[in-house]
Design an enzyme around this catalytic site. Structure first.
Site: not given
Length: 302
Positions: A78, A260, A264, A287
Site C-alpha cells: 500500500h 483495491h 495492489d 500478489h
C-alpha cells in the site's frame, strides 16, 4: 526530460500490523537520486536494509513480503503503491518491526501525508522503462492473466472474478496516475470469510478487523462454523444464509474490491525498480501473479 523525485520531508505513521497485531511505526524519508525504494529495520542491530525489488519478494500469501535473506518486512504494497502512483522515485522507509502498519487498509493515509510534506524534483533524469513489446504472464492454476503492452504512460485495468453469484465480477481502470489519490487510494483491502480460519491457523491477520478490512461472505456455510468465525473476529453472530459484505463502514464504491486489487498491482509492480511506460491489464490479479509479472519485467530489462 522528466526529473527524479523524492519527498520534501519525512513523515511517520503508526498503527497495528495486519498479520502480527504489533504496534508499529513506519517513517518515510527523503532519499538521494538513484536510491530507489529501500526499507530499513530500525528494531534490529545494525539497522539492516532491504531493497524493494521483485526478486527479493519471498512470500505473497496475504500481502507482499520483502527479505534480504535474513530479515523481512511484510504488508508493504500500500505504501509503495502511493509512492509509485505519485511519481516518487527515491524513498527510504524506516520501520520498527516486521511489517508496515495496516492503517485503514488502504493507501489513503500514505497519499495524504506525501501530499502534506510535498514532493521535490531532483537533478537526475527519470529512468523510464518503455515496454518494447506485448508481454503476458498466465497462471493455469488460478486462471490469472496479466498483460502489459507498449504505451506512452503507465496505466492499469483490473478485472476481479469471484466464481459465484453473491458478489458480481468487478472491473476498475486507472488511465491517469493523477487520479490515484481520489479514485484508488481510499479503497480498502478485503478478505473472504472462508479464508479467515486458515489464515488464523497460519498465524496471520492477528490485527485484522472491520475497521481496516472489508469481509466478503460469498459461500454459504453451516451456522455453527459461521458463529465460530464471528467469535474469532469479535463481531456479532449473523445469519449464515445471508450472503454479501460484512463491514462497519459502507463501501466507498460498489467496485471497491476491484479498485483495491488495482492498488495492489501498482504497489507490486513498483518493485520493477523503474517507472514504467506501459498499459497493464490484469484478469484475476493477486500478489503472487503480480510478482511474477514484475520478475518477468525485471528479466526483460536486464
Amino acid at each position: 526530460m522528466a526529473k527524479q523525485r523524492t519527498i520534501k520531508d519525512s513523515f511517520t505513521l503508526s498503527g497495528k500490523g495486519l498479520h502480527t497485531g504489533l504496534n508499529l511505526t513506519v517513517e518515510f524519508c527523503p532519499a538521494p537520486e538513484n536510491h530507489g525504494y529501500k526499507i530499513q529495520r530500525t528494531d534490529i542491530e545494525g539497522y539492516p536494509i532491504i531493497e524493494a525489488l521483485a526478486e527479493n519478494v519471498t512470500e505473497t500469501q496475504r500481502g507482499t513480503v520483502l527479505s534480504n535473506g535474513t530479515e523481512r518486512v511484510s504488508t508493504v504494497e500500500h505504501g509503495f503503491s502511493a509512492l509509485y502512483a505519485l511519481g516518487i522515485d527515491n524513498c527510504l522507509m524506516k520501520v520498527n518491526g516486521p511489517e508496515f502498519p495496516i492503517l485503514e487498509g488502504s493507501a489513503k493515509l500514505y497519499v495524504e501525508n506525501i501530499q502534506r510534506v510535498g514532493i521535490i524534483e531532483q537533478d537526475a533524469e527519470k529512468d523510464y522503462w518503455v515496454v518494447p513489446e506485448p508481454m503476458e504472464y498466465r497462471d493455469e492454476k488460478s486462471g490469472s492473466v496479466l498483460k502489459i503492452v507498449p504505451a506512452d504512460k503507465f496505466a492499469v485495468s483490473a478485472l476481479v472474478s469471484f466464481d459465484q453469484s453473491a458478489i458480481s465480477d468487478q472491473h476498475a481502470d486507472l488511465m491517469d496516475m493523477n487520479d490515484f489519490a481520489t479514485e484508488i487510494a481510499p479503497s480498502r483491502t478485503f478478505v473472504f470469510v472462508r479464508d479467515i480460519e486458515p489464515l488464523l491457523a497460519a498465524g496471520l491477520i492477528k490485527g485484522g478487523d472491520l475497521d481496516n478490512s472489508i469481509v466478503l461472505y460469498e459461500r454459504e456455510m453451516p451456522q455453527d462454523r459461521y458463529d465460530r468465525i464471528a467469535d474469532a473476529m469479535n463481531i456479532p453472530r449473523m445469519d449464515a444464509k445471508k450472503l454479501g459484505y460484512i463491514n462497519h463502514r459502507p463501501l466507498v464504491w460498489d467496485n471497491e474490491p476491484a479498485r483495491h486489487k488495482l492498488l495492489d498491482i501498482i504497489g507490486d509492480l513498483s518493485l520493477v525498480g523503474r517507472p514504467i511506460k506501459g498499459y497493464v491489464t490484469a484478469y484475476r490479479p493477486g500478489h503472487r501473479v503480480n510478482n511474477q509479472l514484475a520478475r518477468m519485467l525485471r528479466e526483460k530489462i536486464k
